[in-house]
Design an enzyme around this catalytic site. Structure first.
Site, PDB file in Angstrom:
ATOM      1  CG  ASP A  59     -30.063   8.573  81.258  1.00 58.19           C
ATOM      2  OD1 ASP A  59     -30.995  10.178  81.964  1.00 58.19           O
ATOM      3  OD2 ASP A  59     -28.896   8.032  80.792  1.00 58.19           O
ATOM      4  CG  ASP A  61     -30.389  10.635  85.930  1.00 56.27           C
ATOM      5  OD1 ASP A  61     -29.408  10.197  85.775  1.00 56.27           O
ATOM      6  OD2 ASP A  61     -30.791  12.051  85.112  1.00 56.27           O
ATOM      7  CG  ASP A 153     -24.199  19.596  86.451  1.00 56.62           C
ATOM      8  OD1 ASP A 153     -26.164  20.097  86.580  1.00 56.62           O
ATOM      9  OD2 ASP A 153     -24.422  19.198  85.830  1.00 56.62           O
TER      10      ASP A 153
HETATM   11  P1  ATP Z   1     -27.477  12.840  80.527  1.00 51.69           P
HETATM   12  O1  ATP Z   1     -27.982  12.246  80.804  1.00 51.69           O
HETATM   13  O2  ATP Z   1     -28.245  14.150  78.556  1.00 51.69           O
HETATM   14  O3  ATP Z   1     -26.098  13.288  79.479  1.00 51.69           O
HETATM   15  P2  ATP Z   1     -28.130  14.779  82.553  1.00 51.69           P
HETATM   16  O4  ATP Z   1     -28.325  15.902  82.969  1.00 51.69           O
HETATM   17  O5  ATP Z   1     -29.027  13.658  83.230  1.00 51.69           O
HETATM   18  O6  ATP Z   1     -27.140  14.236  81.272  1.00 51.69           O
HETATM   19  P3  ATP Z   1     -26.994  13.070  84.338  1.00 51.69           P
HETATM   20  O7  ATP Z   1     -24.687  12.481  84.158  1.00 51.69           O
HETATM   21  O8  ATP Z   1     -27.619  11.822  84.142  1.00 51.69           O
HETATM   22  O9  ATP Z   1     -26.760  13.812  83.396  1.00 51.69           O
HETATM   23  O10 ATP Z   1     -26.501  13.158  85.927  1.00 51.69           O
HETATM   24  C1  ATP Z   1     -27.823  13.938  86.448  1.00 51.69           C
HETATM   25  C2  ATP Z   1     -28.021  14.581  87.238  1.00 51.69           C
HETATM   26  O11 ATP Z   1     -27.135  14.909  87.635  1.00 51.69           O
HETATM   27  C3  ATP Z   1     -27.916  16.264  85.919  1.00 51.69           C
HETATM   28  O12 ATP Z   1     -28.807  16.283  85.464  1.00 51.69           O
HETATM   29  C4  ATP Z   1     -27.442  16.682  87.135  1.00 51.69           C
HETATM   30  O13 ATP Z   1     -29.071  17.692  87.997  1.00 51.69           O
HETATM   31  C5  ATP Z   1     -26.549  15.944  88.707  1.00 51.69           C
HETATM   32  N1  ATP Z   1     -24.737  15.962  87.558  1.00 51.69           N
HETATM   33  C6  ATP Z   1     -24.881  15.331  87.914  1.00 51.69           C
HETATM   34  N2  ATP Z   1     -23.624  15.146  87.096  1.00 51.69           N
HETATM   35  C7  ATP Z   1     -22.617  16.592  88.377  1.00 51.69           C
HETATM   36  C8  ATP Z   1     -22.149  17.236  88.738  1.00 51.69           C
HETATM   37  N3  ATP Z   1     -20.805  16.760  88.698  1.00 51.69           N
HETATM   38  N4  ATP Z   1     -21.674  18.033  89.833  1.00 51.69           N
HETATM   39  C9  ATP Z   1     -23.124  18.500  89.830  1.00 51.69           C
HETATM   40  N5  ATP Z   1     -24.964  17.405  89.658  1.00 51.69           N
HETATM   41  C10 ATP Z   1     -24.346  16.776  88.522  1.00 51.69           C
HETATM   42 MG    MG Z   2     -28.921  11.241  82.898  1.00 53.99          MG
END
Ligand code: ATP
Ligand code: MG
Length: 499
Positions: A59, A61, A153
């Site tokens: 996805d 963001d 994170d």
């Molecule tokens: P994927 O979507 O592939 O599982 P992702 O890194 O994109 O991985 P998401 O949950 O979509 O994970 O979150 C998007 C972004 O938001 C992360 O890459 C990170 O930068 C930030 N993020 C998400 N959750 C947290 C958290 N608990 N604390 C700090 N930053 C976060």
């Molecule tokens: Mg994501």
């Protein structure tokens, strides 16, 4: 490339050569609209990380300096979600939702609260922290990208892409960590895990998913901070567990979580059982088969996952109580005993990961069906067993068990033809529904306006009758019903619920 301190690194499109044609057109649309309205907007998170790793992003963001309310006003299809951490979902279709977050940062006044619930009295406080330092609410917005990066994170998740200039912007050495295969938390690890203990699970997930190592400082604080996971809401834990085990890297997640001593914190399995090779080998084999299914494009469902993970806990409790009862009671009501124990195990788990009610019921059913599949006189139970929708999933669990128990092999051979028959029937039903659906859709497309207005009149008439008090009189037209069924099927498929 060398990892640098807090120095910003900017790479031009020529330098990074990212395959930007893979970026979702919807994410580009969202960013363009935000920019046209005078805001800053960047692609960030897993989308950029996965593109850099040559993977297909799951996805996309978007990070912006527009507040959630300002974003919502710009898009008709936007919904603000979350109280703890407000984000905006811009929904184009079930599979195309763009998540927009506002730059976190700033110095909003902070309220200290007692437990993990948002304080009602302190509603006006956009930042609330409990006694352990957990951010119960975090809606304080910053003004710069740099501030936003500090609140993310891991370094590999804090790389921004400006789609207009093509520049990659990295404040924390995420690009270097990507080349080294390292997950490194941003800021002081203990503070960051205290703020949001789910980051511990996220570290484990990315390590499993990407095959990356945890940096020393990221790893060291996991054990001391793991108890904070108990303060995370069970609903959020449920979501995290699904991400860990249902998306193609369950076996690796199991390995990482057991190495970090986290697995028994997440599931109600007694440590003695988990440490036995019987249980570990079974889980490892079952997770490998789950990953295999995912690789084949089949969907993995939460009730099946939980039925695997908690199976040993359930069955050992069953044997124990049954043996006790056999000594003291003449007549054992097995059906009640199974239901009672299934409920007990599942409810204990519910306290950690709040599974929805239908999932709970399905787990118990899969376990109950194991006893019918195992019966010494299976002929007697063919009709009953195959009449359950869950028969195929139950047989899948049974086959996993049979892999470790040669005594079950003859039953596998007995039930296999019924399983194949059920599968073929389901496939035939799916095809004929699809054909009927597309036939109806194409008929609907060519339908005359007279026919359509007739249907509408029919609907009004039948609605009128229903309003007049007789529920049975509500006649849904055939075409409407078809449309409703098609929509439901599309929805189920998009949510991965279709068998
Ligand atoms: P994927 O979507 O592939 O599982 P992702 O890194 O994109 O991985 P998401 O949950 O979509 O994970 O979150 C998007 C972004 O938001 C992360 O890459 C990170 O930068 C930030 N993020 C998400 N959750 C947290 C958290 N608990 N604390 C700090 N930053 C976060
Ligand atoms: Mg994501």
């Amino acid at each position: 490339m060398v990892k640098y301190g807090q120095k910003k690194l900017v790479l031009s499109a020529q330098q990074h050569q990212l395959p930007t044609d893979q970026i979702s057109k919807f994410a580009i649309k969202v960013i363009k609209r935000l920019k046209q309205a005078g805001f800053e907007a960047y692609l960030v998170g897993g989308g950029v990380r996965d593109l850099l790793l040559g993977k297909t992003p799951k996805d996309f963001d978007v990070s912006t300096n527009a507040t959630p309310e300002q974003v919502r006003r710009l898009f008709n299809n936007a919904r603000i979600i979350g109280k703890r951490f407000k984000i905006v979902h811009i929904i184009y279709s079930n599979n195309d939702t763009i998540e927009v977050t506002t730059f976190r940062g700033g110095n909003a006044p902070m309220l200290q609260v007692e437990d993990a619930a948002i304080s009602r009295e302190g509603k006006r406080f956009e930042v609330q922290v409990n006694r352990d330092g957990m951010l119960v609410r975090d809606n304080s917005y910053g003004t710069s990208l740099e501030e936003d990066a500090l609140r993310r994170d891991f370094t590999i998740n804090a790389i921004y892409l400006d789609i207009q200039t093509g520049e990659l912007i990295d404040f924390h050495g995420g690009l270097y960590d990507l080349t080294q295969g390292v997950i490194d938390i941003i800021g002081d690890p203990e503070t960051r895990y205290r703020e949001d203990p789910v980051r511990i699970l996220r570290a484990a997930r990315f390590s499993a998913k990407l095959g990356f190592k945890l940096s020393k400082r990221t790893l060291e604080q996991i054990a001391p901070c793991a108890p904070f996971l108990r303060s995370v809401s069970p609903a959020r834990m449920y979501d995290e567990i699904n991400k860990l085990f249902l998306t193609g890297h369950a076996q690796a997640s199991f390995k990482v979580l057991t190495a970090l001593n986290l697995f028994d914190q997440l599931f109600t399995i007694s440590p003695m059982l988990l440490n036995s090779s019987t249980c570990r080998d079974f889980l490892s084999y079952a997770f490998a088969s789950t990953d295999q299914r995912f690789a084949e494009g089949k969907c993995n469902k939460p009730h099946f996952l939980y039925s695997i993970i908690l199976w040993n806990e359930f069955i050992w409790a069953f044997y124990e109580i049954r043996d006790d009862l056999m000594v003291s009671a003449n007549n054992i009501n097995y059906k009640s005993l199974i239901s009672f124990l299934a409920a007990q195990v599942v409810i204990m788990q519910y306290r950690i990961t709040a599974m929805p009610e239908n999932i709970i019921r399905s787990i118990a059913l899969l376990w109950r069906l194991q006893f019918l599949l195992e019966s010494k006189d299976p002929e007697k139970y063919v009709k009953e067993t195959t009449s359950y929708h869950a028969f195929r999933a139950a047989f899948d669990l049974f086959k996993l068990r049979a892999h470790f128990d040669p005594n079950l092999q003859s039953r596998v051979e007995f039930w296999q033809p019924y399983y194949d028959q059920c599968k073929a029937d389901a496939e035939r039903r799916r095809k004929s529904n699809e054909e009927r659906g597309s036939h109806e859709r194409s008929r609907g497309g060519r339908r005359s306006s007279r026919e359509r207005s007739y249907n509408k009149r029919e609907e009004r008439r039948s609605n009128g009758r229903a309003e007049a008090g007789s529920f049975e009189n509500f006649n849904e037209t055939h075409a409407d019903r078809q449309e409703r069924m098609n929509k439901a099927r599309d929805w189920r498929r998009a949510m991965n619920l279709e068998p």
